[in-house]
Design a protein around this motif. Structure first.
Motif, PDB file in Angstrom:
ATOM      1  N   TRP A 331      -4.906 -48.952 -42.637  1.00  0.00           N
ATOM      2  CA  TRP A 331      -4.464 -47.919 -41.694  1.00  0.00           C
ATOM      3  C   TRP A 331      -3.025 -48.129 -41.252  1.00  0.00           C
ATOM      4  CZ3 TRP A 331      -9.277 -49.087 -38.204  1.00  0.00           C
ATOM      5  CH2 TRP A 331     -10.439 -48.687 -38.878  1.00  0.00           C
ATOM      6  N   LEU A 332      -2.503 -49.347 -41.473  1.00  0.00           N
ATOM      7  CA  LEU A 332      -1.196 -49.705 -40.941  1.00  0.00           C
ATOM      8  C   LEU A 332      -0.471 -50.590 -41.947  1.00  0.00           C
ATOM      9  CD1 LEU A 332       0.141 -49.125 -38.145  1.00  0.00           C
ATOM     10  CD2 LEU A 332      -0.604 -51.397 -37.422  1.00  0.00           C
ATOM     11  N   GLU A 333       0.855 -50.413 -42.039  1.00  0.00           N
ATOM     12  CA  GLU A 333       1.668 -51.251 -42.917  1.00  0.00           C
ATOM     13  C   GLU A 333       1.803 -52.644 -42.311  1.00  0.00           C
ATOM     14  OE1 GLU A 333       2.837 -50.513 -45.861  1.00  0.00           O
ATOM     15  OE2 GLU A 333       2.047 -48.454 -45.801  1.00  0.00           O
ATOM     16  N   ARG A 334       1.877 -53.671 -43.180  1.00  0.00           N
ATOM     17  CA  ARG A 334       1.974 -55.048 -42.689  1.00  0.00           C
ATOM     18  C   ARG A 334       3.232 -55.285 -41.874  1.00  0.00           C
ATOM     19  NH1 ARG A 334      -0.533 -59.643 -43.289  1.00  0.00           N
ATOM     20  NH2 ARG A 334      -2.048 -58.664 -44.691  1.00  0.00           N
ATOM     21  N   ASP A 335       4.322 -54.557 -42.165  1.00  0.00           N
ATOM     22  CA  ASP A 335       5.546 -54.725 -41.384  1.00  0.00           C
ATOM     23  C   ASP A 335       5.317 -54.426 -39.908  1.00  0.00           C
ATOM     24  OD1 ASP A 335       6.990 -55.518 -43.540  1.00  0.00           O
ATOM     25  OD2 ASP A 335       7.922 -53.573 -43.927  1.00  0.00           O
ATOM     26  N   TRP A 336       4.408 -53.516 -39.618  1.00  0.00           N
ATOM     27  CA  TRP A 336       4.124 -53.182 -38.227  1.00  0.00           C
ATOM     28  C   TRP A 336       3.452 -54.359 -37.513  1.00  0.00           C
ATOM     29  CZ3 TRP A 336       5.794 -50.117 -34.721  1.00  0.00           C
ATOM     30  CH2 TRP A 336       6.397 -48.910 -35.073  1.00  0.00           C
ATOM     31  N   LEU A 337       2.606 -55.083 -38.245  1.00  0.00           N
ATOM     32  CA  LEU A 337       1.946 -56.242 -37.649  1.00  0.00           C
ATOM     33  C   LEU A 337       2.985 -57.303 -37.283  1.00  0.00           C
ATOM     34  CD1 LEU A 337      -0.665 -57.661 -36.866  1.00  0.00           C
ATOM     35  CD2 LEU A 337      -0.819 -58.551 -39.198  1.00  0.00           C
ATOM     36  N   LEU A 338       3.974 -57.516 -38.158  1.00  0.00           N
ATOM     37  CA  LEU A 338       5.021 -58.479 -37.874  1.00  0.00           C
ATOM     38  C   LEU A 338       5.895 -58.007 -36.715  1.00  0.00           C
ATOM     39  CD1 LEU A 338       6.307 -61.129 -38.628  1.00  0.00           C
ATOM     40  CD2 LEU A 338       7.671 -59.956 -40.371  1.00  0.00           C
ATOM     41  N   ALA A 339       6.160 -56.697 -36.662  1.00  0.00           N
ATOM     42  CA  ALA A 339       6.961 -56.157 -35.554  1.00  0.00           C
ATOM     43  C   ALA A 339       6.258 -56.380 -34.221  1.00  0.00           C
ATOM     44  CB  ALA A 339       7.221 -54.671 -35.772  1.00  0.00           C
ATOM     45  N   ILE A 340       4.940 -56.162 -34.192  1.00  0.00           N
ATOM     46  CA  ILE A 340       4.179 -56.391 -32.957  1.00  0.00           C
ATOM     47  C   ILE A 340       4.187 -57.868 -32.602  1.00  0.00           C
ATOM     48  CG2 ILE A 340       1.887 -56.263 -31.912  1.00  0.00           C
ATOM     49  CD1 ILE A 340       1.362 -53.769 -33.614  1.00  0.00           C
ATOM     50  N   ALA A 341       4.077 -58.757 -33.629  1.00  0.00           N
ATOM     51  CA  ALA A 341       4.095 -60.198 -33.373  1.00  0.00           C
ATOM     52  C   ALA A 341       5.432 -60.640 -32.786  1.00  0.00           C
ATOM     53  CB  ALA A 341       3.812 -60.961 -34.667  1.00  0.00           C
ATOM     54  N   VAL A 342       6.529 -60.113 -33.318  1.00  0.00           N
ATOM     55  CA  VAL A 342       7.852 -60.468 -32.801  1.00  0.00           C
ATOM     56  C   VAL A 342       8.022 -59.923 -31.385  1.00  0.00           C
ATOM     57  CG1 VAL A 342      10.347 -60.175 -33.106  1.00  0.00           C
ATOM     58  CG2 VAL A 342       8.879 -60.599 -35.088  1.00  0.00           C
ATOM     59  N   ALA A 343       7.599 -58.677 -31.170  1.00  0.00           N
ATOM     60  CA  ALA A 343       7.684 -58.088 -29.828  1.00  0.00           C
ATOM     61  C   ALA A 343       6.852 -58.891 -28.834  1.00  0.00           C
ATOM     62  CB  ALA A 343       7.214 -56.638 -29.858  1.00  0.00           C
ATOM     63  N   LEU A 344       5.682 -59.351 -29.272  1.00  0.00           N
ATOM     64  CA  LEU A 344       4.833 -60.191 -28.432  1.00  0.00           C
ATOM     65  C   LEU A 344       5.562 -61.475 -28.047  1.00  0.00           C
ATOM     66  CD1 LEU A 344       2.068 -61.211 -27.280  1.00  0.00           C
ATOM     67  CD2 LEU A 344       1.560 -62.027 -29.575  1.00  0.00           C
ATOM     68  N   SER A 345       6.169 -62.113 -29.035  1.00  0.00           N
ATOM     69  CA  SER A 345       6.879 -63.371 -28.779  1.00  0.00           C
ATOM     70  C   SER A 345       8.030 -63.162 -27.804  1.00  0.00           C
ATOM     71  CB  SER A 345       7.405 -63.948 -30.099  1.00  0.00           C
ATOM     72  OG  SER A 345       6.367 -64.115 -31.036  1.00  0.00           O
ATOM     73  N   ILE A 346       8.823 -62.111 -28.029  1.00  0.00           N
ATOM     74  CA  ILE A 346       9.957 -61.841 -27.142  1.00  0.00           C
ATOM     75  C   ILE A 346       9.465 -61.510 -25.735  1.00  0.00           C
ATOM     76  CG2 ILE A 346      11.927 -60.320 -26.725  1.00  0.00           C
ATOM     77  CD1 ILE A 346      12.164 -59.965 -29.747  1.00  0.00           C
ATOM     78  N   SER A 347       8.364 -60.776 -25.647  1.00  0.00           N
ATOM     79  CA  SER A 347       7.831 -60.417 -24.324  1.00  0.00           C
ATOM     80  C   SER A 347       7.404 -61.665 -23.558  1.00  0.00           C
ATOM     81  CB  SER A 347       6.656 -59.444 -24.465  1.00  0.00           C
ATOM     82  OG  SER A 347       5.478 -60.076 -24.949  1.00  0.00           O
ATOM     83  N   PHE A 348       6.868 -62.682 -24.262  1.00  0.00           N
ATOM     84  CA  PHE A 348       6.512 -63.942 -23.610  1.00  0.00           C
ATOM     85  C   PHE A 348       7.762 -64.631 -23.067  1.00  0.00           C
ATOM     86  CE2 PHE A 348       2.221 -65.115 -25.798  1.00  0.00           C
ATOM     87  CZ  PHE A 348       1.668 -63.971 -25.261  1.00  0.00           C
ATOM     88  N   VAL A 349       8.820 -64.667 -23.907  1.00  0.00           N
ATOM     89  CA  VAL A 349      10.054 -65.348 -23.512  1.00  0.00           C
ATOM     90  C   VAL A 349      10.666 -64.678 -22.286  1.00  0.00           C
ATOM     91  CG1 VAL A 349      12.407 -65.925 -24.235  1.00  0.00           C
ATOM     92  CG2 VAL A 349      10.500 -66.182 -25.845  1.00  0.00           C
ATOM     93  N   ILE A 350      10.625 -63.353 -22.252  1.00  0.00           N
ATOM     94  CA  ILE A 350      11.209 -62.615 -21.131  1.00  0.00           C
ATOM     95  C   ILE A 350      10.336 -62.719 -19.886  1.00  0.00           C
ATOM     96  CG2 ILE A 350      11.845 -60.310 -20.298  1.00  0.00           C
ATOM     97  CD1 ILE A 350      12.633 -59.604 -23.155  1.00  0.00           C
ATOM     98  N   ALA A 351       9.022 -62.602 -20.074  1.00  0.00           N
ATOM     99  CA  ALA A 351       8.113 -62.581 -18.920  1.00  0.00           C
ATOM    100  C   ALA A 351       8.018 -63.928 -18.225  1.00  0.00           C
ATOM    101  CB  ALA A 351       6.725 -62.122 -19.358  1.00  0.00           C
ATOM    102  N   SER A 352       8.185 -65.026 -18.966  1.00  0.00           N
ATOM    103  CA  SER A 352       8.015 -66.363 -18.382  1.00  0.00           C
ATOM    104  C   SER A 352       8.955 -66.611 -17.209  1.00  0.00           C
ATOM    105  CB  SER A 352       8.205 -67.431 -19.463  1.00  0.00           C
ATOM    106  OG  SER A 352       7.202 -67.329 -20.434  1.00  0.00           O
ATOM    107  N   PRO A 353      10.270 -66.465 -17.374  1.00  0.00           N
ATOM    108  CA  PRO A 353      11.141 -66.713 -16.216  1.00  0.00           C
ATOM    109  C   PRO A 353      10.934 -65.715 -15.084  1.00  0.00           C
ATOM    110  CG  PRO A 353      12.403 -65.839 -18.065  1.00  0.00           C
ATOM    111  CD  PRO A 353      11.047 -66.177 -18.587  1.00  0.00           C
ATOM    112  N   PHE A 354      10.576 -64.459 -15.416  1.00  0.00           N
ATOM    113  CA  PHE A 354      10.325 -63.475 -14.366  1.00  0.00           C
ATOM    114  C   PHE A 354       9.130 -63.887 -13.514  1.00  0.00           C
ATOM    115  CE2 PHE A 354      13.132 -60.669 -16.737  1.00  0.00           C
ATOM    116  CZ  PHE A 354      13.742 -59.949 -15.715  1.00  0.00           C
TER     117      PHE A 354
END
Length: 539
Positions: A331-354
């Motif tokens: 149902w979804l291209e594998r690139d989208w899974l990697l994009a979500i994984a990267v967005a997840l990682s960045i969201s952790f980095v940003i949310a931690s100091p906040f």
């Protein structure tokens, strides 16, 4: 197959560096995964197994701390449901808008795919929030209970999606498993009464999570992780549920390292994938604003709404699970899974100091955010009357309750206990103690205290979190508190830190427990036949 020592080295090294700059170690584990991926490492069976075990234990321990009635709170079930519906609607519309622009990565998206991606992005991370709440010691506060409750509701939606999307219909035996839960609960409650506090308790925890929970649900076609969560919830009312959770704490922390490594080991993204991930990160403020608005509509104070929102201001590992299933089903291209994984990682980095500076953020925008408060208060945030007490004990756990009882016996009814756990306060009130429900880390708490003529002569800090203790000391000093401050510590180095901060006296509670035991023995037992001996006599 073995666990490469280099993986452990990278995980510890980056985790240590992250902690030194004020970020949760989990951010370092994510970076370690990305660094290892550049050296050709991928997520193998061992890392995946460690990650899966860690998540299962995490869900079980969440269940141990969760009471069913907390899920029935309007701010939890209605807040989570409304947030998910609105987020999916807004995000899917945005994705279709990007597809209409002809951008390469978004080209070819249809409404079904956009809805699926938006659904995956609507979740917030259970792993992240639980870690943040445990580190801050706020799991039992209103904001902690609300954040965990919202995540559980989201997890239930995810489990339902996974169940229906796989096309697997639960076995007829699922009815038997569900029906046997009350009997299992009765049996396991009694075993927990007799299990002790050693390694057998840890093993019993693994049995409950993996055998009675995950395995029993899996063999009848139900989600294994849901079984672990439900098994924890069944035992949550037990008096020793928190002890069981504590016995699994360190093991769970180690196993979850594998989860964060696995995300990073997915590999470095292409430029197009990275751009897409950055766009996904840029819309997180929409999730944040919506959470804050909904929580404030459910009568939570501005500060509580903000801190709860920041706990949820990220993307979720369940989004990856949903995305992985969508990729597996075509149902979804594998690139989208990697994009979500990267967005997840960045969201952790940003949310931690906040999350680290949540109180500072609130103080800077306090007047603006308080405009969103409703006139009627949430029952757990009603106005607090400081009273005319002479001794105040902040933190009514076992140590705090013991100090309360000692001072009450010595000086009479001049002692007030304060705790942010509503269940703890209710229990102590039923036992005839003078206890107030309040969050001392809430700036509003300090604004409501009288600035002059206060009767309090001694404040005793028995909260287990050093940062919370230092915050209270700072606030007392800012308000010119004329009395004395005493604090407990769990490590010797914390004693020095507290004294440097201005605490009148501080002590290592575990060291003092030994002295207390000796004093109690001398008081309660006749040991007069033991002869005193000076060191020089022994020589």
């Amino acid at each position: 197959m073995h666990l490469d020592p280099l993986i452990i080295f990278f995980a510890f090294g980056f985790g240590y560096l992250a902690s030194r700059v004020g970020l949760p170690p989990l951010v370092g584990y994510l970076v370690a995964g990305f660094a290892l991926s550049t050296q050709g490492y991928t997520s193998g069976p061992i890392i995946q197994e460690i990650a899966d075990i860690g998540v299962t234990i995490l869900l079980f321990t969440i269940g141990l701390k969760l009471k069913i009635r907390n899920l029935l709170k309007p701010e939890v079930w209605a807040g989570a449901s409304l947030h998910m519906l609105i987020t999916v609607a807004i995000f899917s519309a945005g994705l279709m808008g990007l597809a209409a622009t002809g951008m390469t990565f978004f080209a070819g998206l249809n409404l079904k795919t956009a809805l699926l991606i938006a659904f995956a992005l609507s979740f917030s991370s259970t792993v992240f929030a639980v870690k943040i709440l445990e580190e801050s010691g706020r799991s039992s506060s209103l904001n902690g209970r609300t954040a965990i409750g919202v995540l559980i509701i989201q997890d239930i939606f995810a489990v339902l999606f996974l169940t229906f999307s796989t096309g697997k219909i639960p076995s007829i035996w699922a009815i038997v498993v569900i029906g046997a839960l009350p009997i299992a609960r009765w049996l396991f409650m009694r075993i927990l009464n007799r299990i002790g506090h050693g390694e057998l308790q840890v093993l019993f925890g693994f049995f409950l999570a993996f055998v009675a929970g995950a395995w029993a649900f899996n063999i009848v076609g139900l989600k294994a992780d849901l079984g672990a969560l439900i098994m924890g919830m069944l035992l949550a009312p037990h008096a020793r549920a928190s002890d069981l959770a504590s016995s699994l704490y360190s093991i769970k922390d180690f196993l979850l390292v594998g989860f964060f490594l696995e995300i990073g080991l997915a590999g470095l993204p292409s430029l197009a994938t990275l751009n897409a991930a950055l766009l996904l990160v840029m819309v997180i403020p929409i999730k944040v604003a919506l959470f804050f608005f909904l929580f404030s509509r459910f009568r939570m104070k501005a500060r509580t709404s903000l801190i709860t929102t920041l706990n949820l201001a990220n993307y979720s590992e369940f989004g990856l699970i949903v995305g992985g299933l969508a990729v597996a089903n075509g149902w979804l291209e594998r690139d989208w899974l990697l994009a979500i994984a990267v967005a997840l990682s960045i969201s952790f980095v940003i949310a931690s100091p906040f999350n680290k500076i949540a109180d500072t953020i609130f103080e800077k925008v306090r007047l603006l955010l308080k405009q969103f408060e409703t006139e009627e208060r949430h029952p757990d945030e009603e106005q607090y009357d400081a009273g005319t007490w002479q001794i105040v004990v902040l933190g009514m756990g076992r140590v705090g309750t013991g100090a309360y009882d000692y001072f009450t016996e010595k000086f009479g009814p001049v002692v007030l206990g304060i705790d942010f756990n509503a269940d703890t306060v209710d229990t102590l009130l039923e036992n005839g103690k003078h206890v107030g429900l309040a969050d001392v880390s809430d700036p509003d708490f300090w604004h409501k205290l009288p600035t002059s003529g206060a009767m309090v002569r001694l404040v005793v800090l028995t909260m287990p979190n050093l940062a919370s203790q230092l915050y209270v000391v700072k606030k007392l000093k800012e308000r010119g508190f004329p009395g004395q401050i005493a604090a407990m510590a769990t490590y010797d180095d914390e004693v020095d830190v507290l004294r440097e901060a201005g605490v009148s006296t501080s002590f290592n509670v575990f060291a003092e427990a030994g002295f207390g035991l000796g004093s109690h023995i001398c008081k309660e037992m006749d040991i007069s036949d033991i002869k005193s001996m000076k060191p020089e006599d022994k020589a």
